[in-house]
Design a protein around this motif. Structure first.
Motif, PDB file in Angstrom:
ATOM      1  N   LEU A 114      33.500  35.084  37.646  1.00 22.31           N
ATOM      2  CA  LEU A 114      34.711  35.599  37.001  1.00 22.31           C
ATOM      3  C   LEU A 114      35.198  36.873  37.680  1.00 22.31           C
ATOM      4  CD1 LEU A 114      33.771  35.062  33.260  1.00 22.31           C
ATOM      5  CD2 LEU A 114      35.469  33.789  34.575  1.00 22.31           C
ATOM      6  N   ARG A 115      34.266  37.758  38.032  1.00 25.34           N
ATOM      7  CA  ARG A 115      34.617  39.017  38.683  1.00 25.34           C
ATOM      8  C   ARG A 115      35.244  38.754  40.049  1.00 25.34           C
ATOM      9  NH1 ARG A 115      32.715  42.067  42.482  1.00 25.34           N
ATOM     10  NH2 ARG A 115      30.882  40.774  42.802  1.00 25.34           N
ATOM     11  N   VAL A 116      34.610  37.907  40.844  1.00 22.13           N
ATOM     12  CA  VAL A 116      35.119  37.586  42.184  1.00 22.13           C
ATOM     13  C   VAL A 116      36.483  36.916  42.090  1.00 22.13           C
ATOM     14  CG1 VAL A 116      34.725  36.104  44.201  1.00 22.13           C
ATOM     15  CG2 VAL A 116      32.849  37.484  43.273  1.00 22.13           C
ATOM     16  N   ASP A 117      36.616  35.983  41.155  1.00 20.78           N
ATOM     17  CA  ASP A 117      37.893  35.290  40.985  1.00 20.78           C
ATOM     18  C   ASP A 117      39.004  36.262  40.600  1.00 20.78           C
ATOM     19  OD1 ASP A 117      39.411  32.702  40.705  1.00 20.78           O
ATOM     20  OD2 ASP A 117      39.634  33.498  38.666  1.00 20.78           O
ATOM     21  N   ARG A 118      38.707  37.184  39.708  1.00 24.57           N
ATOM     22  CA  ARG A 118      39.717  38.164  39.267  1.00 24.57           C
ATOM     23  C   ARG A 118      40.147  39.075  40.408  1.00 24.57           C
ATOM     24  NH1 ARG A 118      43.648  39.960  38.555  1.00 24.57           N
ATOM     25  NH2 ARG A 118      44.183  41.688  37.234  1.00 24.57           N
ATOM     26  N   GLN A 119      39.194  39.490  41.230  1.00 26.70           N
ATOM     27  CA  GLN A 119      39.528  40.380  42.344  1.00 26.70           C
ATOM     28  C   GLN A 119      40.353  39.653  43.398  1.00 26.70           C
ATOM     29  OE1 GLN A 119      35.571  41.716  43.242  1.00 26.70           O
ATOM     30  NE2 GLN A 119      35.725  43.444  41.842  1.00 26.70           N
ATOM     31  N   LEU A 120      40.001  38.405  43.688  1.00 27.37           N
ATOM     32  CA  LEU A 120      40.783  37.645  44.658  1.00 27.37           C
ATOM     33  C   LEU A 120      42.174  37.352  44.105  1.00 27.37           C
ATOM     34  CD1 LEU A 120      40.958  36.277  47.376  1.00 27.37           C
ATOM     35  CD2 LEU A 120      39.919  34.240  46.346  1.00 27.37           C
ATOM     36  N   GLU A 121      42.266  37.016  42.832  1.00 32.55           N
ATOM     37  CA  GLU A 121      43.580  36.770  42.210  1.00 32.55           C
ATOM     38  C   GLU A 121      44.469  38.005  42.303  1.00 32.55           C
ATOM     39  OE1 GLU A 121      46.714  34.911  40.333  1.00 32.55           O
ATOM     40  OE2 GLU A 121      44.896  34.023  41.137  1.00 32.55           O
ATOM     41  N   GLU A 122      43.887  39.173  42.081  1.00 30.29           N
ATOM     42  CA  GLU A 122      44.650  40.422  42.197  1.00 30.29           C
ATOM     43  C   GLU A 122      45.177  40.596  43.622  1.00 30.29           C
ATOM     44  OE1 GLU A 122      46.223  44.114  40.776  1.00 30.29           O
ATOM     45  OE2 GLU A 122      45.345  42.441  39.688  1.00 30.29           O
ATOM     46  N   ALA A 123      44.346  40.285  44.602  1.00 26.63           N
ATOM     47  CA  ALA A 123      44.758  40.410  46.001  1.00 26.63           C
ATOM     48  C   ALA A 123      45.854  39.410  46.346  1.00 26.63           C
ATOM     49  CB  ALA A 123      43.561  40.213  46.925  1.00 26.63           C
TER      50      ALA A 123
END
Length: 87
Positions: free
Chosen positions: A33-42
């Motif tokens: 979830l953390r990795v997905d959220r950070q990539l989505e933000e990028a």
């Protein structure tokens, strides 16, 4: 941000134990979830490592990795759209 019945009315965070118990047996993990959220933000706000570092408190190398990954995904999508490939 994770909100549960214990943290909804407080400013403290949910305990790792409580979160881990709720996530046990699920395909999604806190790390995913953390990795997905950070990539989505990028992808949403552009591959800017400074923005990612500020929003997520990342160190510069990690922020640059996420920005590079987002940039590659955006370029691949643009190339596929330009060539009429799958979207």
């Amino acid at each position: 941000m994770l909100i549960n019945n214990q943290t909804a009315t407080k400013t403290s965070r949910a305990s790792n134990h409580r979160i881990s118990a709720a996530m046990r047996g699920q395909d999604a993990t806190l790390e995913r979830l953390r990795v997905d959220r950070q990539l989505e933000e990028a992808l949403t706000h552009g591959p800017d490592p400074l923005h990612l570092a500020e929003v997520f408190g990342l160190d510069e190398k990690t922020a640059m990795r996420y920005a590079d990954s987002a940039r590659q995904l955006l370029e691949t999508a643009a190339e596929q759209n330009a060539s009429g490939g799958p979207q």
